[in-house]
Design a protein around this motif. Structure first.
Motif, PDB file in Angstrom:
ATOM      1  N   ALA A  46      12.731   2.587   8.473  1.00  0.00           N
ATOM      2  CA  ALA A  46      11.593   3.188   7.761  1.00  0.00           C
ATOM      3  C   ALA A  46      10.539   3.610   8.765  1.00  0.00           C
ATOM      4  CB  ALA A  46      10.978   2.213   6.757  1.00  0.00           C
ATOM      5  N   ASN A  47       9.886   4.712   8.462  1.00  0.00           N
ATOM      6  CA  ASN A  47       8.714   5.184   9.198  1.00  0.00           C
ATOM      7  C   ASN A  47       7.548   5.145   8.223  1.00  0.00           C
ATOM      8  OD1 ASN A  47      11.245   6.698  10.372  1.00  0.00           O
ATOM      9  ND2 ASN A  47       9.726   6.552  12.016  1.00  0.00           N
ATOM     10  N   LEU A  48       6.571   4.299   8.510  1.00  0.00           N
ATOM     11  CA  LEU A  48       5.537   3.966   7.540  1.00  0.00           C
ATOM     12  C   LEU A  48       4.141   4.242   8.083  1.00  0.00           C
ATOM     13  CD1 LEU A  48       7.058   0.518   6.521  1.00  0.00           C
ATOM     14  CD2 LEU A  48       7.417   2.725   5.379  1.00  0.00           C
ATOM     15  N   PRO A  62       8.658   5.159  -0.078  1.00  0.00           N
ATOM     16  CA  PRO A  62       7.782   4.020  -0.334  1.00  0.00           C
ATOM     17  C   PRO A  62       6.347   4.428  -0.620  1.00  0.00           C
ATOM     18  CG  PRO A  62       8.314   4.171   2.001  1.00  0.00           C
ATOM     19  CD  PRO A  62       9.170   5.168   1.299  1.00  0.00           C
ATOM     20  N   VAL A  63       5.811   3.922  -1.719  1.00  0.00           N
ATOM     21  CA  VAL A  63       4.407   4.078  -2.089  1.00  0.00           C
ATOM     22  C   VAL A  63       3.988   2.705  -2.606  1.00  0.00           C
ATOM     23  CG1 VAL A  63       2.714   5.336  -3.476  1.00  0.00           C
ATOM     24  CG2 VAL A  63       4.827   6.478  -2.770  1.00  0.00           C
ATOM     25  N   VAL A  64       3.496   1.850  -1.722  1.00  0.00           N
ATOM     26  CA  VAL A  64       3.329   0.438  -2.060  1.00  0.00           C
ATOM     27  C   VAL A  64       1.939  -0.064  -1.692  1.00  0.00           C
ATOM     28  CG1 VAL A  64       4.140  -1.906  -1.605  1.00  0.00           C
ATOM     29  CG2 VAL A  64       5.799  -0.034  -1.769  1.00  0.00           C
ATOM     30  N   MET A 104       0.156  10.255  13.461  1.00  0.00           N
ATOM     31  CA  MET A 104      -0.533  10.686  12.236  1.00  0.00           C
ATOM     32  C   MET A 104       0.347  10.443  11.015  1.00  0.00           C
ATOM     33  SD  MET A 104      -2.648  14.162  13.205  1.00  0.00           S
ATOM     34  CE  MET A 104      -3.727  13.932  11.782  1.00  0.00           C
ATOM     35  N   GLY A 105      -0.312  10.331   9.885  1.00  0.00           N
ATOM     36  CA  GLY A 105       0.387  10.199   8.616  1.00  0.00           C
ATOM     37  C   GLY A 105      -0.527  10.613   7.490  1.00  0.00           C
ATOM     38  N   GLY A 106       0.002  10.567   6.280  1.00  0.00           N
ATOM     39  CA  GLY A 106      -0.767  10.969   5.117  1.00  0.00           C
ATOM     40  C   GLY A 106       0.139  11.505   4.040  1.00  0.00           C
ATOM     41  N   THR A 107      -0.304  12.562   3.386  1.00  0.00           N
ATOM     42  CA  THR A 107       0.487  13.160   2.318  1.00  0.00           C
ATOM     43  C   THR A 107       0.187  14.651   2.247  1.00  0.00           C
ATOM     44  OG1 THR A 107       1.032  13.050  -0.057  1.00  0.00           O
ATOM     45  CG2 THR A 107      -1.271  12.679   0.563  1.00  0.00           C
ATOM     46  N   PHE A 108       1.187  15.426   1.873  1.00  0.00           N
ATOM     47  CA  PHE A 108       0.951  16.843   1.612  1.00  0.00           C
ATOM     48  C   PHE A 108       1.781  17.277   0.423  1.00  0.00           C
ATOM     49  CE2 PHE A 108       4.483  17.042   4.693  1.00  0.00           C
ATOM     50  CZ  PHE A 108       5.332  17.999   4.149  1.00  0.00           C
ATOM     51  N   PRO A 140      -2.436  -7.595   5.730  1.00  0.00           N
ATOM     52  CA  PRO A 140      -2.001  -7.982   4.376  1.00  0.00           C
ATOM     53  C   PRO A 140      -2.783  -7.215   3.326  1.00  0.00           C
ATOM     54  CG  PRO A 140      -2.351  -9.922   5.754  1.00  0.00           C
ATOM     55  CD  PRO A 140      -2.890  -8.746   6.530  1.00  0.00           C
ATOM     56  N   GLY A 141      -2.093  -6.769   2.299  1.00  0.00           N
ATOM     57  CA  GLY A 141      -2.726  -5.944   1.279  1.00  0.00           C
ATOM     58  C   GLY A 141      -2.753  -4.478   1.611  1.00  0.00           C
ATOM     59  N   ALA A 142      -2.085  -4.078   2.693  1.00  0.00           N
ATOM     60  CA  ALA A 142      -2.079  -2.678   3.129  1.00  0.00           C
ATOM     61  C   ALA A 142      -1.462  -1.765   2.079  1.00  0.00           C
ATOM     62  CB  ALA A 142      -1.294  -2.543   4.430  1.00  0.00           C
ATOM     63  N   PHE A 143      -1.981  -0.546   2.027  1.00  0.00           N
ATOM     64  CA  PHE A 143      -1.319   0.527   1.292  1.00  0.00           C
ATOM     65  C   PHE A 143      -0.355   1.200   2.252  1.00  0.00           C
ATOM     66  CE2 PHE A 143      -1.379   5.158   0.107  1.00  0.00           C
ATOM     67  CZ  PHE A 143      -0.487   5.032  -0.939  1.00  0.00           C
ATOM     68  N   ILE A 144       0.911   1.321   1.841  1.00  0.00           N
ATOM     69  CA  ILE A 144       1.951   1.835   2.718  1.00  0.00           C
ATOM     70  C   ILE A 144       2.668   2.991   2.046  1.00  0.00           C
ATOM     71  CG2 ILE A 144       4.132   1.291   3.872  1.00  0.00           C
ATOM     72  CD1 ILE A 144       3.209  -1.600   4.115  1.00  0.00           C
ATOM     73  N   LEU A 145       2.841   4.072   2.781  1.00  0.00           N
ATOM     74  CA  LEU A 145       3.656   5.183   2.319  1.00  0.00           C
ATOM     75  C   LEU A 145       4.429   5.749   3.496  1.00  0.00           C
ATOM     76  CD1 LEU A 145       1.466   8.376   1.652  1.00  0.00           C
ATOM     77  CD2 LEU A 145       0.732   6.471   3.045  1.00  0.00           C
ATOM     78  N   GLY A 146       5.492   6.514   3.209  1.00  0.00           N
ATOM     79  CA  GLY A 146       6.290   7.063   4.291  1.00  0.00           C
ATOM     80  C   GLY A 146       7.688   7.416   3.855  1.00  0.00           C
TER      81      GLY A 146
END
Length: 344
Positions: free
Chosen positions: A187-189, A142-144, A232-236, A91-97
């Motif tokens: 969704a892939n998160l 998603p950027v939540v 793996m995940g993240g941002t580029f 709970p409270g996670a930062f989620i992107l994908g």
């Protein structure tokens, strides 16, 4: 609560992963530099995320799947990011994908008389014939920051659709129009505590191989780690160059989509310009959960975004990314009936 399956990924050290990615990417790019660094402040441009980092209790969640979208859409498959955060035990996670926007929120109602001449599939039209709900589909980024006992949720997501004015790409900030935290179908998160910390920085310029940036990293991991799945995940950021993306048409397909050719004929493809902020989620190998092995959506601050396919300017393209391995996979609401098309 949806059915949730859990799997522990193989988690190499950041230094080891950096060396593996360096060796793999140099076969696909002219200039590659991979190192372990402090995560940059992601609240700053071009990211403008609601948290500073992507570190802490990293997870990958795959929710739903392509079989809920095609051959025909299953309109019952709607989800909420705050619920997902609880299902992944964070709970409270930062989620992107990458995922599909919440048609349950974005849909509009239309009188039946306005639908004359259209073919609609009764697989998804339900309810009174005098007030049929037309469900519109958008690409979702998603950027939540999900809610916790101490903080309210923050929605920094984007969605892209076909511009009704000119048929082009229209990217919008989700929170400027809507206040919910929903999504639909799939969704892939990548989730974490959203903390600062050490990450893998990847710089790559001049694509010399056939693979896109994400596929090259994923296949490098698959080749090196074999039957030990790494997620793996993240941002580029695509800093220079142009990229091929797709956006789904405004209405769900009324005819069954049963092959990649059908899917490609249904989608709308565009070439868009850097800079683009991308949100990849990828898994080296499916450990038996019917996973989409890679999925990347992108947004920008100049009104373009969608599903990332590959760069179209290999000689000039430049990538800068920050990544972490996921500790755990959560497979949520896996389709009982599946297929392999529509996952590019």
């Amino acid at each position: 609560m949806a059915n949730v399956e859990k799997f522990s990924f193989h988690v190499p050290s950041l230094e080891e992963l950096g060396g593996v990615l360096q060796n793999g990417l140099k076969n696909n790019f002219a200039d590659v530099q991979v190192s372990v660094v402090d995560c940059p402040d992601l609240t700053k441009e071009p990211y403008t995320f609601p948290v500073k980092g992507i570190c802490g209790k990293t997870r990958i969640a795959e929710v739903g799947g392509v079989p809920y979208l095609m051959p025909l859409v299953n309109r019952k498959k709607v989800y909420d990011m705050n619920v997902v955060a609880k299902e992944i035990e964070l709970p409270g996670a930062f989620i992107l994908g990458a995922g599909a926007a919440p048609f349950q929120t974005l849909g509009i109602n239309a009188e039946f008389q306005k639908l004359t001449g259209h073919k609609f599939s009764y697989e998804w039209i339900q309810g009174p014939i005098s007030a049929i709900s037309i469900l519109y589909l958008q690409i979702f980024m998603p950027v939540v920051q999900t809610k916790s006992d101490h903080k309210p949720a923050v929605n920094g997501s984007y969605f892209a659709q076909i511009n009704p004015a000119d048929g082009g790409c229209l990217l919008e900030k989700y929170s400027k129009k809507y206040s919910d935290f929903g999504f639909a179908l799939l969704a892939n998160l990548f989730a974490s505590e959203g903390k600062p910390g050490k990450v893998i920085e990847v710089k790559a310029k001049g694509r010399t191989g056939k693979h896109n940036f994400v596929t090259c990293m994923r296949e490098t991991l698959e080749k090196h780690y074999g039957d030990k799945p790494v997620g793996m995940g993240g941002t580029f950021v695509v800093q220079k160059g142009k990229v091929k993306i797709h956006i789904m048409p405004p209405e769900f397909s009324t005819c069954p989509l049963t092959s990649d050719e059908d899917v490609n004929n249904w989608l709308h493809f565009f070439e868009v310009n850097a800079p683009l902020v991308c949100q990849p989620v990828f898994v080296s190998r499916d450990p038996g959960f019917d996973l989409r092995l890679e999925h990347t959506h992108c947004f920008s601050h100049h009104g373009e975004g969608g599903h990332y396919h590959y760069d179209t300017t290999p000689d000039t393209v430049e990538y800068l990314g920050y990544f972490l391995p996921a500790e755990v996979l959560y497979r949520i609401d896996k389709p009982k009936e599946t297929h392999t098309f529509g996952r590019d």
